[in-house]
Write a protein that holds these residues in place. Sequence first.
Motif, PDB file in Angstrom:
ATOM      1  N   CYS A 239      -5.795   1.068  -6.176  1.00  0.00           N
ATOM      2  CA  CYS A 239      -5.513   2.319  -6.886  1.00  0.00           C
ATOM      3  C   CYS A 239      -6.777   3.109  -7.197  1.00  0.00           C
ATOM      4  O   CYS A 239      -6.722   4.093  -7.951  1.00  0.00           O
TER       5      CYS A 239
ATOM      6  N   MET B 267       0.811  -1.206   0.000  1.00  0.00           N
ATOM      7  CA  MET B 267       0.000   0.000   0.000  1.00  0.00           C
ATOM      8  C   MET B 267       0.853   1.268   0.000  1.00  0.00           C
ATOM      9  O   MET B 267       0.443   2.293  -0.545  1.00  0.00           O
ATOM     10  N   ASP B 268       2.040   1.245   0.590  1.00  0.00           N
ATOM     11  CA  ASP B 268       2.906   2.415   0.537  1.00  0.00           C
ATOM     12  C   ASP B 268       3.279   2.730  -0.907  1.00  0.00           C
ATOM     13  O   ASP B 268       3.319   3.901  -1.312  1.00  0.00           O
TER      14      ASP B 268
ATOM     15  N   ARG C 163       0.349   4.341  -2.659  1.00  0.00           N
ATOM     16  CA  ARG C 163       0.188   5.749  -2.292  1.00  0.00           C
ATOM     17  C   ARG C 163       1.224   6.636  -2.981  1.00  0.00           C
ATOM     18  O   ARG C 163       0.945   7.792  -3.318  1.00  0.00           O
ATOM     19  N   ASP C 164       2.433   6.114  -3.183  1.00  0.00           N
ATOM     20  CA  ASP C 164       3.538   6.936  -3.664  1.00  0.00           C
ATOM     21  C   ASP C 164       3.557   7.131  -5.183  1.00  0.00           C
ATOM     22  O   ASP C 164       4.061   8.152  -5.672  1.00  0.00           O
TER      23      ASP C 164
ATOM     24  N   GLU D 277      -8.164   3.304   0.587  1.00  0.00           N
ATOM     25  CA  GLU D 277      -7.544   2.855   1.832  1.00  0.00           C
ATOM     26  C   GLU D 277      -8.224   1.624   2.438  1.00  0.00           C
ATOM     27  O   GLU D 277      -7.650   0.962   3.301  1.00  0.00           O
TER      28      GLU D 277
ATOM     29  N   LYS E 121      -3.963   4.039 -11.477  1.00  0.00           N
ATOM     30  CA  LYS E 121      -4.349   5.257 -10.773  1.00  0.00           C
ATOM     31  C   LYS E 121      -4.916   6.308 -11.720  1.00  0.00           C
ATOM     32  O   LYS E 121      -5.662   7.194 -11.299  1.00  0.00           O
TER      33      LYS E 121
ATOM     34  N   ASP F  25      -2.505  -5.248   2.679  1.00  0.00           N
ATOM     35  CA  ASP F  25      -1.117  -4.809   2.692  1.00  0.00           C
ATOM     36  C   ASP F  25      -0.215  -5.950   3.186  1.00  0.00           C
ATOM     37  O   ASP F  25      -0.643  -6.809   3.959  1.00  0.00           O
TER      38      ASP F  25
ATOM     39  N   VAL G  47      -6.447   6.229  -4.728  1.00  0.00           N
ATOM     40  CA  VAL G  47      -6.110   5.305  -3.637  1.00  0.00           C
ATOM     41  C   VAL G  47      -7.400   4.928  -2.929  1.00  0.00           C
ATOM     42  O   VAL G  47      -8.273   5.778  -2.719  1.00  0.00           O
TER      43      VAL G  47
END
Length: 349
Positions: A271, A163-164, A167-168, A321, A247, A327, A319
């Motif tokens: 995404c 998940m990091d 997000r990035d 969550e 995304k 994750d 994203v």
Amino acid sequence: MRVAVVVMETSHHRDTEGRRHIERLAATLNEAGHEVSVFCAQWWGGNASRFEPDEVTYRGVTVEPAETSFCTRLPALLAKYRPDVVHAFPTPSSVLRAANAGAKLARAPLVVEWFGDHEESVSARAIGTANQFVTPSELVQTELWEAGADSDLTTVIPESIDMDLVRDVVPAEEVDVVYAHPLDDSANIESLFLGLAELRQKGWSATVIGDGPERDTYERAAADLRIDDRVDFVGSCDRERRLAIYKGAQVFVQTAWREHFATELLWALACGCIAVVEYQAESSAHELVEHRDRAFRVTTPQEIADSIVASADMDRRTVDESLAEYDHAAVVEQYEALYERLVDEYGLF
């Protein structure tokens, strides 16, 4: 915890989804602080019996994947390593039985990672050696029960995602529809293309991720339907590129005939994509969207078209969550809880 992973032929010998899955699991367990060694046939060059790429230790039981020699040597090597848990790939059956013999010598429980795509059948005798089976989906769990496994000895633990990283990654340019799967005879892109052809009079764009032996066939199909000018085949992108495309996309369409676990669908959901999943008897993809609002389950190309149209009115996201439950850290906790339970139970015997 010390974990011995047994897979005679790694993805370097046979590149299958199940082998890649158990190797990713070994890496994830290692990152979580566990001591992990993969017992396999040597796939690296040189005379060293150990190899440590990316901090995971690979131990060469044999130089080549020679089944008889591997089975002869494995039990003593596992006993010497003294693992808390032995976690094995299910084939060949003889290797699974040898892993069980080594686990008994080490006084450790045997967990079998049954991803569902192994090429060979597994004997009833080998199935009977496991203390626990792990499957990635309910579909595969049912197939395992049909193969003779005790239902009380099976559990479902899904694939995991980063998940990091989700997000990035910076989104790519916007696209309406994305599809991702190896372009083989199970891809079933025809259903998507027929749905898109129903929308010729509307403005849309689509991206197809993946490569394989049927790519030319699918490109011709898009041309025959006169939609090739709006369908972009981008090949087998790396993970970051895939996430950027997801995304930037509104809808991820899942139509493949076979999915033991719909990994790309999971990444796309994380995404922010809206999912359109065509039900297939040999696919577990529908399991990921059964209780999701941003998803459509369909059975025909016309329903795919209708869902794409309906999705246009929904908000775009980059994203989601709610997918954090998949994750790496969250999923590895499920394995840790399983290991701890089995170690406690095994100590009672």
